[in-house]
Enzyme design. Sequence first.
Site, mmCIF file in Angstrom:
data_model
loop_
_atom_site.group_PDB
_atom_site.id
_atom_site.type_symbol
_atom_site.label_atom_id
_atom_site.label_comp_id
_atom_site.label_asym_id
_atom_site.label_seq_id
_atom_site.Cartn_x
_atom_site.Cartn_y
_atom_site.Cartn_z
ATOM 1 N N LYS A 175 0.834 -1.042 -0.112
ATOM 2 C CA LYS A 175 0.015 -0.039 -0.156
ATOM 3 C C LYS A 175 0.833 1.329 -0.102
ATOM 4 O O LYS A 175 0.692 2.175 -0.591
ATOM 5 C CB LYS A 175 -0.691 -0.054 1.304
ATOM 6 C CG LYS A 175 -1.447 1.556 1.520
ATOM 7 C CD LYS A 175 -2.172 1.291 2.961
ATOM 8 C CE LYS A 175 -2.635 2.733 3.672
ATOM 9 N NZ LYS A 175 -1.472 3.226 4.225
ATOM 10 N N ASP A 185 -5.094 7.750 8.455
ATOM 11 C CA ASP A 185 -5.693 7.324 9.564
ATOM 12 C C ASP A 185 -5.617 8.427 10.603
ATOM 13 O O ASP A 185 -4.614 9.066 10.750
ATOM 14 C CB ASP A 185 -4.924 5.990 9.858
ATOM 15 C CG ASP A 185 -5.251 4.735 9.211
ATOM 16 O OD1 ASP A 185 -6.387 4.878 8.859
ATOM 17 O OD2 ASP A 185 -4.451 4.080 9.131
ATOM 18 N N PRO A 196 1.703 16.326 11.540
ATOM 19 C CA PRO A 196 1.876 17.580 10.980
ATOM 20 C C PRO A 196 2.666 17.131 9.931
ATOM 21 O O PRO A 196 3.214 16.220 9.565
ATOM 22 C CB PRO A 196 2.650 18.231 11.998
ATOM 23 C CG PRO A 196 3.407 16.947 12.975
ATOM 24 C CD PRO A 196 2.131 16.173 12.989
ATOM 25 N N ILE A 228 6.349 6.311 17.610
ATOM 26 C CA ILE A 228 6.066 7.237 16.302
ATOM 27 C C ILE A 228 4.538 8.094 16.658
ATOM 28 O O ILE A 228 4.593 9.008 16.330
ATOM 29 C CB ILE A 228 6.056 6.168 15.173
ATOM 30 C CG1 ILE A 228 6.985 5.255 15.118
ATOM 31 C CG2 ILE A 228 5.865 7.014 13.906
ATOM 32 C CD1 ILE A 228 8.382 5.991 14.482
HETATM 33 C C1 LIG Z 1 1.094 6.433 3.333
HETATM 34 C C2 LIG Z 1 2.248 6.106 4.209
HETATM 35 O O1 LIG Z 1 3.327 5.773 3.917
HETATM 36 N N1 LIG Z 1 1.930 6.260 5.394
HETATM 37 C C3 LIG Z 1 2.915 5.664 6.602
HETATM 38 C C4 LIG Z 1 3.756 6.997 6.847
HETATM 39 O O2 LIG Z 1 2.881 7.811 7.256
HETATM 40 P P1 LIG Z 1 3.569 9.364 7.306
HETATM 41 O O3 LIG Z 1 4.501 9.498 6.425
HETATM 42 O O4 LIG Z 1 2.301 10.218 7.430
HETATM 43 O O5 LIG Z 1 4.422 9.298 8.528
HETATM 44 P P2 LIG Z 1 5.663 9.980 8.944
HETATM 45 O O6 LIG Z 1 7.022 9.083 8.650
HETATM 46 O O7 LIG Z 1 6.089 11.149 8.188
HETATM 47 O O8 LIG Z 1 5.633 10.325 10.552
HETATM 48 C C5 LIG Z 1 6.495 9.901 11.362
HETATM 49 C C6 LIG Z 1 6.695 10.740 12.747
HETATM 50 O O9 LIG Z 1 7.049 12.257 12.186
HETATM 51 C C7 LIG Z 1 5.985 13.160 12.746
HETATM 52 N N2 LIG Z 1 6.058 14.150 11.553
HETATM 53 C C8 LIG Z 1 5.990 13.891 10.305
HETATM 54 C C9 LIG Z 1 6.036 14.648 9.186
HETATM 55 C C10 LIG Z 1 6.216 16.055 9.309
HETATM 56 O O10 LIG Z 1 6.249 17.104 8.740
HETATM 57 N N3 LIG Z 1 6.308 16.512 10.906
HETATM 58 C C11 LIG Z 1 6.105 15.518 11.775
HETATM 59 O O11 LIG Z 1 6.137 16.019 13.013
HETATM 60 C C12 LIG Z 1 4.709 12.525 12.823
HETATM 61 O O12 LIG Z 1 3.858 13.036 13.524
HETATM 62 C C13 LIG Z 1 5.108 11.053 13.263
HETATM 63 O O13 LIG Z 1 5.223 10.987 14.579
HETATM 64 O O14 LIG Z 1 4.689 6.474 7.872
HETATM 65 C C14 LIG Z 1 4.006 6.242 9.017
HETATM 66 C C15 LIG Z 1 5.159 5.806 9.768
HETATM 67 O O15 LIG Z 1 5.898 4.706 9.713
HETATM 68 C C16 LIG Z 1 3.039 5.122 8.688
HETATM 69 O O16 LIG Z 1 2.378 4.722 10.017
HETATM 70 C C17 LIG Z 1 2.244 5.266 7.833
HETATM 71 O O17 LIG Z 1 1.518 3.946 7.375
HETATM 72 C C1 LIG Z 2 -1.302 5.038 9.044
HETATM 73 C C2 LIG Z 2 -1.651 4.311 7.978
HETATM 74 O O1 LIG Z 2 -1.950 4.810 6.697
HETATM 75 P P1 LIG Z 2 -1.977 6.021 6.182
HETATM 76 O O2 LIG Z 2 -0.639 7.018 6.649
HETATM 77 O O3 LIG Z 2 -2.316 5.895 4.717
HETATM 78 O O4 LIG Z 2 -3.105 6.736 7.036
HETATM 79 C C3 LIG Z 2 -1.236 2.631 7.623
HETATM 80 O O5 LIG Z 2 -1.183 2.132 6.963
HETATM 81 O O6 LIG Z 2 -1.226 2.055 9.002
#
Ligand SMILES: CC(=O)N[C@H]1[C@@H](OP(=O)(O)OP(=O)(O)OC[C@H]2O[C@@H](n3ccc(=O)[nH]c3=O)[C@H](O)[C@@H]2O)O[C@H](CO)[C@@H](O)[C@@H]1O
Ligand SMILES: C=C(OP(=O)(O)O)C(=O)O
EC number: 2.5.1.7
Length: 422
Positions: free
Chosen positions: A19, A113, A119, A325
């Site tokens: 995904k 989710d 952020p 996380i």
């Molecule tokens: C579509 C996708 O690939 N989703 C995955 C992606 O979500 P996603 O890419 O949204 O998650 P991130 O790796 O960015 O988030 C990691 C951490 O960094 C923080 N953060 C992130 C970006 C930012 O600009 N600022 C900030 O503070 C988030 O709140 C979180 O605590 O990685 C997550 C962490 O492995 C997974 O749970 C999700 O399934």
């Molecule tokens: C958090 C998840 O997905 P998304 O980042 O697409 O919301 C997930 O796949 O567990």
Amino acid sequence: MIIQGGNRLSGEVTIGGAKNSTVALIPAAILADTPVQFDTVPDILDVHNLMIILKSMNVKSEFSHGVLDIDPTQIIEAELPSKAIKSLRASYYFMGSLLGRFHRATLTFPGGDNIGPRPIDQHLKAFKALGATVSENGGTVHLEAQNGLHGARIFMDMVSVGATINAILAAVRAEGTTVIENAAREPEIIDLATFLNNMGAKIRGVGTDTIRITGVNTLQSMNTHTIIADRIESGTYLSLAAALGDGVMIHNVIPEHLESFTSKMIEMGVDLQIDSDRIFVPKTTRFKPIHVKTMPYPGFATDLQQPLTPLMSLAEGDSVIVDTIYPKRVKHVPELQKMGMQIEAHDGTIVVKHTATLHGANVSAGEIRAGAALTIAGLMADGTTVINNAGNILRGYDRIVWKLNRLHANVSIEDDSSVKIG
Ligand SMILES: CC(=O)N[C@H]1[C@@H](OP(=O)(O)OP(=O)(O)OC[C@H]2O[C@@H](n3ccc(=O)[nH]c3=O)[C@H](O)[C@@H]2O)O[C@H](CO)[C@@H](O)[C@@H]1O
Ligand SMILES: C=C(OP(=O)(O)O)C(=O)O
């Protein structure tokens, strides 16, 4: 989703494409100057919603039998459908790819989710470093690089999958060289870079915490990109096979992507038979408790803590999860309690105690992986479990009802109209 619990599972299941690769690859496709084709595409709601977004930009796409064709050659700038944008998280990748393609983008904030604060400051920081101005108006973000995008050095304040991918998407056709430091190392980022590099991009260092991108003028697809196996779907089936399987073979697995997870299952006492691309889960009756701390890859994935909780409830003692996380990712906890599970969440720590039996209940999938935990618990429980908001499960689990029933489960989806597309 209606589950009649109590059946033991056996047989074989094949894991679909990841995904979290797919949802980055589809927005990346609009950077190409040719049609592109993806293979092993999972049949999940996120894909259908991304296709709606593509259509709004006059990008034709066709999805059949796991093959997705996308033709971005007639793309136009257009207002993107906010309902589809809000239906998933990864719609934010259109920020990077539209910036890369048109040097501007206007999007509503993404959905995805509901797992605590998510952020996007690091995404915006990367776009700014590459030369874009960012303005926010209500729920809309407008990005504009009037003088084009230029290479830059970007140090991510925290390891972020989404920000790393968005920076790659914006930089791949920018002028000059970009260096992303403290980059995320998830396999899905490597998959995206493989797709882009095969079209002529110059991305080096993916899989390490320093990624170097030298911008190119054009990206042209010459072959079909086969998407890597979904390590989170794999972990979900591993967990359910250990909890209630009489011997289950899981095909199309990349064991190297799952080491943090399989090592914990082995610690629990599951004698996994790991082959090059498949894992056999034998019938297991006694489980030891474990401690899990979620971390960025290659650490234990936050997306796999929930699917492991039903298995933990079988262990002879207390298991502990600390999700570093997303400390507020506990939507599964009160719903599992309704099914009789001895599980509690306090101050970012989840404790799962031994639970002799689970019973069917009326519960709700607050997010995709909470839904996966409820599905496994429902299969283990006596009686009928009704999981409301099952659309959250179908966002990311490829043909899950069919796959579970082939393993001799008894699962159905009652009302497909509750499943929201667009
Ligand atoms: C579509 C996708 O690939 N989703 C995955 C992606 O979500 P996603 O890419 O949204 O998650 P991130 O790796 O960015 O988030 C990691 C951490 O960094 C923080 N953060 C992130 C970006 C930012 O600009 N600022 C900030 O503070 C988030 O709140 C979180 O605590 O990685 C997550 C962490 O492995 C997974 O749970 C999700 O399934
Ligand atoms: C958090 C998840 O997905 P998304 O980042 O697409 O919301 C997930 O796949 O567990």
